[in-house]
Design a protein around this motif. Structure first.
Motif, mmCIF file in Angstrom:
data_model
loop_
_atom_site.group_PDB
_atom_site.id
_atom_site.type_symbol
_atom_site.label_atom_id
_atom_site.label_comp_id
_atom_site.label_asym_id
_atom_site.label_seq_id
_atom_site.Cartn_x
_atom_site.Cartn_y
_atom_site.Cartn_z
ATOM 1 N N VAL A 8 0.833 -1.199 0.000
ATOM 2 C CA VAL A 8 0.000 0.000 0.000
ATOM 3 C C VAL A 8 0.867 1.249 0.000
ATOM 4 O O VAL A 8 0.608 2.206 -0.737
ATOM 5 C CB VAL A 8 -0.952 -0.004 1.219
ATOM 6 N N LEU A 9 1.931 1.249 0.792
ATOM 7 C CA LEU A 9 2.821 2.404 0.836
ATOM 8 C C LEU A 9 3.511 2.633 -0.499
ATOM 9 O O LEU A 9 3.666 3.769 -0.951
ATOM 10 C CB LEU A 9 3.877 2.218 1.938
ATOM 11 N N MET A 10 3.930 1.536 -1.158
ATOM 12 C CA MET A 10 4.598 1.659 -2.448
ATOM 13 C C MET A 10 3.660 2.228 -3.508
ATOM 14 O O MET A 10 4.023 3.117 -4.284
ATOM 15 C CB MET A 10 5.134 0.298 -2.894
ATOM 16 N N VAL A 11 2.421 1.728 -3.537
ATOM 17 C CA VAL A 11 1.446 2.230 -4.493
ATOM 18 C C VAL A 11 1.115 3.686 -4.199
ATOM 19 O O VAL A 11 0.995 4.518 -5.100
ATOM 20 C CB VAL A 11 0.173 1.361 -4.470
ATOM 21 N N SER A 12 0.987 4.020 -2.910
ATOM 22 C CA SER A 12 0.701 5.393 -2.536
ATOM 23 C C SER A 12 1.791 6.329 -3.028
ATOM 24 O O SER A 12 1.523 7.410 -3.547
ATOM 25 C CB SER A 12 0.555 5.497 -1.007
ATOM 26 N N ALA A 13 3.045 5.918 -2.890
ATOM 27 C CA ALA A 13 4.149 6.758 -3.342
ATOM 28 C C ALA A 13 4.100 6.966 -4.846
ATOM 29 O O ALA A 13 4.392 8.051 -5.352
ATOM 30 C CB ALA A 13 5.483 6.129 -2.937
ATOM 31 N N SER A 14 3.694 5.933 -5.581
ATOM 32 C CA SER A 14 3.659 6.041 -7.040
ATOM 33 C C SER A 14 2.555 6.974 -7.507
ATOM 34 O O SER A 14 2.586 7.457 -8.637
ATOM 35 C CB SER A 14 3.465 4.657 -7.674
ATOM 36 N N PHE A 15 1.565 7.263 -6.648
ATOM 37 C CA PHE A 15 0.446 8.096 -7.027
ATOM 38 C C PHE A 15 0.609 9.548 -6.582
ATOM 39 O O PHE A 15 -0.305 10.340 -6.757
ATOM 40 C CB PHE A 15 -0.853 7.538 -6.440
ATOM 41 N N SER A 97 -1.472 5.082 -22.641
ATOM 42 C CA SER A 97 -0.359 4.612 -23.474
ATOM 43 C C SER A 97 0.977 4.997 -22.855
ATOM 44 O O SER A 97 1.973 4.292 -23.025
ATOM 45 C CB SER A 97 -0.472 5.179 -24.888
ATOM 46 N N ASP A 98 1.003 6.134 -22.139
ATOM 47 C CA ASP A 98 2.164 6.499 -21.330
ATOM 48 C C ASP A 98 2.108 5.624 -20.077
ATOM 49 O O ASP A 98 1.315 5.860 -19.174
ATOM 50 C CB ASP A 98 2.103 7.974 -20.964
ATOM 51 N N THR A 99 2.939 4.611 -20.024
ATOM 52 C CA THR A 99 2.841 3.608 -18.962
ATOM 53 C C THR A 99 3.213 4.148 -17.586
ATOM 54 O O THR A 99 3.005 3.459 -16.586
ATOM 55 C CB THR A 99 3.717 2.397 -19.292
ATOM 56 N N ALA A 100 3.761 5.365 -17.510
ATOM 57 C CA ALA A 100 4.089 5.957 -16.214
ATOM 58 C C ALA A 100 2.933 6.785 -15.658
ATOM 59 O O ALA A 100 3.012 7.287 -14.537
ATOM 60 C CB ALA A 100 5.333 6.829 -16.334
ATOM 61 N N ARG A 101 1.863 6.918 -16.432
ATOM 62 C CA ARG A 101 0.761 7.793 -16.032
ATOM 63 C C ARG A 101 -0.273 7.019 -15.210
ATOM 64 O O ARG A 101 -0.654 5.905 -15.560
ATOM 65 C CB ARG A 101 0.104 8.404 -17.265
ATOM 66 N N ASN A 102 -0.724 7.625 -14.117
ATOM 67 C CA ASN A 102 -1.719 7.020 -13.226
ATOM 68 C C ASN A 102 -3.121 7.524 -13.535
ATOM 69 O O ASN A 102 -3.300 8.589 -14.142
ATOM 70 C CB ASN A 102 -1.398 7.351 -11.768
ATOM 71 N N ARG A 129 -8.109 -6.680 -14.838
ATOM 72 C CA ARG A 129 -7.213 -5.646 -15.360
ATOM 73 C C ARG A 129 -7.358 -4.335 -14.593
ATOM 74 O O ARG A 129 -6.436 -3.522 -14.554
ATOM 75 C CB ARG A 129 -7.505 -5.395 -16.848
ATOM 76 N N LEU A 130 -8.532 -4.141 -13.987
ATOM 77 C CA LEU A 130 -8.810 -2.889 -13.294
ATOM 78 C C LEU A 130 -8.557 -2.967 -11.794
ATOM 79 O O LEU A 130 -8.641 -1.954 -11.102
ATOM 80 C CB LEU A 130 -10.266 -2.466 -13.532
ATOM 81 N N THR A 131 -8.263 -4.132 -11.284
ATOM 82 C CA THR A 131 -8.009 -4.276 -9.850
ATOM 83 C C THR A 131 -6.560 -4.633 -9.558
ATOM 84 O O THR A 131 -5.985 -4.128 -8.590
ATOM 85 C CB THR A 131 -8.938 -5.337 -9.237
ATOM 86 N N ALA A 132 -5.967 -5.468 -10.386
ATOM 87 C CA ALA A 132 -4.556 -5.832 -10.202
ATOM 88 C C ALA A 132 -3.709 -4.898 -11.049
ATOM 89 O O ALA A 132 -2.964 -5.330 -11.934
ATOM 90 C CB ALA A 132 -4.325 -7.285 -10.590
ATOM 91 N N ASN A 133 -3.829 -3.607 -10.774
ATOM 92 C CA ASN A 133 -3.211 -2.608 -11.640
ATOM 93 C C ASN A 133 -2.590 -1.502 -10.793
ATOM 94 O O ASN A 133 -3.311 -0.685 -10.212
ATOM 95 C CB ASN A 133 -4.272 -2.020 -12.584
ATOM 96 N N PRO A 134 -1.267 -1.453 -10.704
ATOM 97 C CA PRO A 134 -0.624 -0.466 -9.826
ATOM 98 C C PRO A 134 -0.777 0.975 -10.300
ATOM 99 O O PRO A 134 -0.486 1.909 -9.548
ATOM 100 C CB PRO A 134 0.852 -0.892 -9.836
ATOM 101 N N ARG A 135 -1.237 1.172 -11.535
ATOM 102 C CA ARG A 135 -1.409 2.529 -12.064
ATOM 103 C C ARG A 135 -2.858 3.011 -11.991
ATOM 104 O O ARG A 135 -3.167 4.101 -12.434
ATOM 105 C CB ARG A 135 -0.932 2.588 -13.524
ATOM 106 N N LEU A 136 -3.722 2.189 -11.430
ATOM 107 C CA LEU A 136 -5.140 2.515 -11.356
ATOM 108 C C LEU A 136 -5.611 2.408 -9.914
ATOM 109 O O LEU A 136 -5.333 1.423 -9.237
ATOM 110 C CB LEU A 136 -5.940 1.563 -12.247
#
Length: 261
Positions: A8-15, A97-102, A129-136
């Protein structure tokens, strides 16, 4: 449990929304379902956050701000979840398409929160695809459950924070952002200069959210260029708008607006 907390902390940092240069990644499409073209205008502009209000009626989530709108028979699954799933599939598992975009989907239950979230989970379990997705991220606002229950929800479910509530460290780790009513702090509506006292009140809440490591959004805020610029200079992370095309064009043509941190 410890591994889940670290995830959770890692995903939070990415957002964390960039505060150095404002782009459409900082934009939130407020009540997006009321747009002439729901989902696709905000998504096509690569907005970082899209909002949908929902009513739970007979196990179905309908899009509406209030009950008279329910006659339109618009469902969250048909208007948002299915289109988003198709877009994620087209981009190899990424929201854009920009894979770094959340992308944040902000869902507001208009009735009791827990049953509405349960219905949302039942739908989303069919869309891996919409739940196991670190960018969503799926973030619940409006009628939220008690913070003590946050950890009981799947890790892809997050929550919109409320300043008047106290959060344990575990609950706070599931807070995606803090949102508040602009009119609680200011009456300035984009003319002349904002009074110093109002500016100070807004800045205090922005600093409070940032001190907790969370971005902030103000709803019911003025929604025009002078206000966008002021909010950026104050350090607001999410620009709340009903004007997708105008804000997109403004950010494309505006100079860097460094936050006043």
């Amino acid at each position: 449990m410890q591994k889940l907390f670290l995830l959770v902390l890692m995903v939070s940092a990415s957002f964390r929304v960039s505060a150095q240069r404002y782009t459409v990644a900082n934009c939130h499409s407020h009540n997006d379902y009321e747009q002439a073209v729901p989902f696709y205008w905000a998504y096509g502009a690569a907005f970082g956050s899209i909002e949908a209000d929902v009513f739970l009626i007979h196990d179905t989530l309908f899009l509406a701000h209030d009950t008279p709108e329910l006659k339109r028979h618009r469902t969250l699954e048909d208007w948002y979840i299915k289109p988003l799933d198709s877009c994620v599939a087209a981009h190899g598992g990424y929201p854009y398409s920009d894979t770094a975009r959340n992308l944040q989907m902000l869902i507001e239950p208009k009735l009791e929160g827990a049953p509405t979230i349960a219905a949302l989970l039942k739908i989303l379990e069919r869309y891996q695809r919409l739940t196991a997705n670190p960018r969503l991220r799926w973030t619940i606002t409006g009628n939220r459950p008690d913070p003590s229950t946050f950890a009981s929800y799947p890790s892809y479910i997050w929550f919109d924070g409320e300043f008047e509530k106290s959060y344990s460290p575990a609950a706070l780790s599931r807070v995606a952002l803090f949102s508040d009513d602009y009119k609680q702090y200011a009456r300035w509506w984009g003319r002349d200069t904002m009074p110093a006292a109002e500016r100070a009140r807004l800045k205090a809440m922005i600093d409070k959210s940032h001190a907790m490591g969370k971005p902030i959004r103000f709803w019911d805020a003025p929604d025009a260029p002078d206000a966008w610029l002021l909010l950026m200079r104050l350090g607001v992370d999410w620009l709340n708008t009903d004007h997708i095309k105008a804000l997109s064009a403004y950010l494309d043509g505006s100079p860097t607006a460094a936050p006043a941190r």
